[in-house]
Design a protein around this motif. Structure first.
Motif, PDB file in Angstrom:
ATOM      1  N   THR A  35       0.541  -1.733   0.183  1.00  0.00           N
ATOM      2  CA  THR A  35      -0.073   0.156  -0.076  1.00  0.00           C
ATOM      3  C   THR A  35       0.670   0.896  -0.242  1.00  0.00           C
ATOM      4  OG1 THR A  35      -1.761  -1.290   1.210  1.00  0.00           O
ATOM      5  CG2 THR A  35      -1.779   1.034   0.888  1.00  0.00           C
ATOM      6  N   CYS A  36       0.828   2.393  -0.970  1.00  0.00           N
ATOM      7  CA  CYS A  36       1.131   3.952  -0.800  1.00  0.00           C
ATOM      8  C   CYS A  36      -0.031   4.710  -1.095  1.00  0.00           C
ATOM      9  CB  CYS A  36       2.234   3.896  -2.284  1.00  0.00           C
ATOM     10  SG  CYS A  36       3.220   1.871  -2.228  1.00  0.00           S
ATOM     11  N   LEU A  37       0.366   5.815   0.223  1.00  0.00           N
ATOM     12  CA  LEU A  37       0.540   6.771  -0.247  1.00  0.00           C
ATOM     13  C   LEU A  37       0.571   7.402  -0.319  1.00  0.00           C
ATOM     14  CD1 LEU A  37      -2.285   6.788   3.159  1.00  0.00           C
ATOM     15  CD2 LEU A  37      -3.342   6.844   1.069  1.00  0.00           C
ATOM     16  N   GLU A  38       0.169   8.720  -0.901  1.00  0.00           N
ATOM     17  CA  GLU A  38       1.263   9.916  -2.195  1.00  0.00           C
ATOM     18  C   GLU A  38       0.024  11.104  -2.030  1.00  0.00           C
ATOM     19  OE1 GLU A  38       2.301  11.812  -6.480  1.00  0.00           O
ATOM     20  OE2 GLU A  38       1.702   9.539  -6.384  1.00  0.00           O
ATOM     21  N   GLU A  39       0.780  11.776  -0.769  1.00  0.00           N
ATOM     22  CA  GLU A  39      -0.046  13.776  -0.884  1.00  0.00           C
ATOM     23  C   GLU A  39       0.350  13.976  -2.426  1.00  0.00           C
ATOM     24  OE1 GLU A  39       1.311  15.411   2.687  1.00  0.00           O
ATOM     25  OE2 GLU A  39       2.879  13.844   3.007  1.00  0.00           O
ATOM     26  N   PRO A  98       0.455  17.263  -4.859  1.00  0.00           N
ATOM     27  CA  PRO A  98       0.794  18.237  -4.431  1.00  0.00           C
ATOM     28  C   PRO A  98      -0.489  19.583  -4.600  1.00  0.00           C
ATOM     29  CG  PRO A  98       0.984  16.926  -7.021  1.00  0.00           C
ATOM     30  CD  PRO A  98       0.551  16.661  -6.151  1.00  0.00           C
ATOM     31  N   ILE A  99       0.316  20.600  -3.699  1.00  0.00           N
ATOM     32  CA  ILE A  99      -0.478  21.635  -3.064  1.00  0.00           C
ATOM     33  C   ILE A  99       0.400  22.663  -4.346  1.00  0.00           C
ATOM     34  CG2 ILE A  99      -1.082  20.678  -1.541  1.00  0.00           C
ATOM     35  CD1 ILE A  99       0.564  22.016   0.158  1.00  0.00           C
ATOM     36  N   PHE A 100      -0.115  23.582  -4.318  1.00  0.00           N
ATOM     37  CA  PHE A 100       0.406  25.503  -4.575  1.00  0.00           C
ATOM     38  C   PHE A 100       0.680  26.420  -3.561  1.00  0.00           C
ATOM     39  CE2 PHE A 100       0.168  29.954  -5.590  1.00  0.00           C
ATOM     40  CZ  PHE A 100       0.721  29.572  -6.731  1.00  0.00           C
ATOM     41  N   GLY A 101       1.767  26.258  -3.624  1.00  0.00           N
ATOM     42  CA  GLY A 101       2.656  26.711  -2.179  1.00  0.00           C
ATOM     43  C   GLY A 101       3.362  26.227  -1.964  1.00  0.00           C
ATOM     44  N   PHE A 102       3.608  26.866  -0.982  1.00  0.00           N
ATOM     45  CA  PHE A 102       4.300  25.990   0.642  1.00  0.00           C
ATOM     46  C   PHE A 102       3.881  25.537   1.430  1.00  0.00           C
ATOM     47  CE2 PHE A 102       7.276  29.099  -1.904  1.00  0.00           C
ATOM     48  CZ  PHE A 102       7.780  27.879  -2.626  1.00  0.00           C
ATOM     49  N   PHE A 103       2.672  25.468   1.833  1.00  0.00           N
ATOM     50  CA  PHE A 103       1.849  24.763   2.666  1.00  0.00           C
ATOM     51  C   PHE A 103       0.772  24.326   2.792  1.00  0.00           C
ATOM     52  CE2 PHE A 103      -0.140  28.911   1.525  1.00  0.00           C
ATOM     53  CZ  PHE A 103      -2.010  28.176   0.783  1.00  0.00           C
ATOM     54  N   LYS A 104       0.173  23.103   2.707  1.00  0.00           N
ATOM     55  CA  LYS A 104      -1.015  22.384   3.741  1.00  0.00           C
ATOM     56  C   LYS A 104      -2.037  23.143   3.958  1.00  0.00           C
ATOM     57  CE  LYS A 104       1.535  18.525   3.545  1.00  0.00           C
ATOM     58  NZ  LYS A 104       2.549  16.881   4.273  1.00  0.00           N
ATOM     59  N   THR A 105      -3.366  22.926   3.176  1.00  0.00           N
ATOM     60  CA  THR A 105      -3.851  23.315   3.660  1.00  0.00           C
ATOM     61  C   THR A 105      -5.133  22.432   4.708  1.00  0.00           C
ATOM     62  OG1 THR A 105      -5.638  22.569   1.758  1.00  0.00           O
ATOM     63  CG2 THR A 105      -4.608  24.375   1.597  1.00  0.00           C
ATOM     64  N   LYS A 106      -5.885  22.298   5.329  1.00  0.00           N
ATOM     65  CA  LYS A 106      -6.418  21.820   6.429  1.00  0.00           C
ATOM     66  C   LYS A 106      -7.465  20.531   5.257  1.00  0.00           C
ATOM     67  CE  LYS A 106     -10.319  22.317  10.171  1.00  0.00           C
ATOM     68  NZ  LYS A 106     -11.246  22.544  10.842  1.00  0.00           N
ATOM     69  N   THR A 107      -7.991  21.369   4.482  1.00  0.00           N
ATOM     70  CA  THR A 107      -8.757  20.049   3.454  1.00  0.00           C
ATOM     71  C   THR A 107      -7.618  18.568   2.618  1.00  0.00           C
ATOM     72  OG1 THR A 107     -10.157  21.754   3.249  1.00  0.00           O
ATOM     73  CG2 THR A 107      -9.925  19.489   1.598  1.00  0.00           C
ATOM     74  N   LYS A 132      -4.548  17.823   3.923  1.00  0.00           N
ATOM     75  CA  LYS A 132      -4.816  17.569   5.576  1.00  0.00           C
ATOM     76  C   LYS A 132      -5.680  16.567   5.576  1.00  0.00           C
ATOM     77  CE  LYS A 132      -2.028  20.383   7.866  1.00  0.00           C
ATOM     78  NZ  LYS A 132      -1.649  20.912   9.027  1.00  0.00           N
ATOM     79  N   GLN A 133      -6.650  16.189   5.678  1.00  0.00           N
ATOM     80  CA  GLN A 133      -7.493  16.344   5.730  1.00  0.00           C
ATOM     81  C   GLN A 133      -7.953  14.451   4.991  1.00  0.00           C
ATOM     82  OE1 GLN A 133     -11.423  18.958   6.243  1.00  0.00           O
ATOM     83  NE2 GLN A 133     -11.116  18.603   8.109  1.00  0.00           N
ATOM     84  N   GLU A 134      -7.819  14.863   3.527  1.00  0.00           N
ATOM     85  CA  GLU A 134      -8.356  14.219   2.786  1.00  0.00           C
ATOM     86  C   GLU A 134      -7.051  13.317   2.808  1.00  0.00           C
ATOM     87  OE1 GLU A 134     -10.359  13.384   0.241  1.00  0.00           O
ATOM     88  OE2 GLU A 134     -11.879  15.268   1.082  1.00  0.00           O
ATOM     89  N   PHE A 135      -5.664  13.314   3.567  1.00  0.00           N
ATOM     90  CA  PHE A 135      -4.717  12.594   3.092  1.00  0.00           C
ATOM     91  C   PHE A 135      -4.989  11.742   4.034  1.00  0.00           C
ATOM     92  CE2 PHE A 135      -0.717  11.065   5.122  1.00  0.00           C
ATOM     93  CZ  PHE A 135      -0.129  10.310   3.801  1.00  0.00           C
ATOM     94  N   ARG A 170      -5.762   7.353   4.143  1.00  0.00           N
ATOM     95  CA  ARG A 170      -4.780   6.548   5.340  1.00  0.00           C
ATOM     96  C   ARG A 170      -5.616   5.530   5.490  1.00  0.00           C
ATOM     97  NH1 ARG A 170      -2.949   6.349  10.390  1.00  0.00           N
ATOM     98  NH2 ARG A 170      -4.311   8.085  10.817  1.00  0.00           N
ATOM     99  N   LYS A 171      -6.538   6.037   6.563  1.00  0.00           N
ATOM    100  CA  LYS A 171      -7.469   5.478   7.389  1.00  0.00           C
ATOM    101  C   LYS A 171      -8.306   4.119   6.308  1.00  0.00           C
ATOM    102  CE  LYS A 171      -8.065   8.827  10.937  1.00  0.00           C
ATOM    103  NZ  LYS A 171      -9.322   9.475  11.408  1.00  0.00           N
ATOM    104  N   MET A 172      -8.756   4.851   4.767  1.00  0.00           N
ATOM    105  CA  MET A 172      -9.260   3.552   4.405  1.00  0.00           C
ATOM    106  C   MET A 172      -8.216   3.107   4.153  1.00  0.00           C
ATOM    107  SD  MET A 172     -10.736   4.417   0.181  1.00  0.00           S
ATOM    108  CE  MET A 172      -9.250   4.972  -0.315  1.00  0.00           C
TER     109      MET A 172
END
Length: 79
Positions: free
Chosen positions: A51-55, A57-66, A68-71, A75-77
């Motif tokens: 099993t592999c999870l890939e974050e 890519p996001i625009f900018g240098f920060f992760k949004t709350k959304t 993080k929630q999707e990741f 992961r839980k699935m």
């Protein structure tokens, strides 16, 4: 009754002693796992699940709350 004769069973058993199954929680990966399980059961081999999870890519240098929630949802699935 098996659909393999002794010669073919030996060839298949030697080839598929250990089956690696990729899994990501999708319907397709569940279907593949079922087929691998059926093959392993019929010839007495082992299964390993990868099993592999890939974050994403996001625009900018920060992760949004959304993001993080999707990741975390993915992961839980697969756990």
């Amino acid at each position: 009754m098996s659909c393999f004769d002794d010669r073919h069973r030996k060839e298949i058993t030697d080839t598929f002693k250990h089956i690696l199954v990729p899994y990501n929680g999708t319907t397709c990966s569940e279907k593949i796992f079922g087929k691998a399980a059926a093959l392993a059961s019929s010839i007495g081999s082992k299964i390993a699940i990868l099993t592999c999870l890939e974050e994403l890519p996001i625009f900018g240098f920060f992760k949004t709350k959304t993001s993080k929630q999707e990741f975390e949802k993915e992961r839980k699935m697969i756990l």
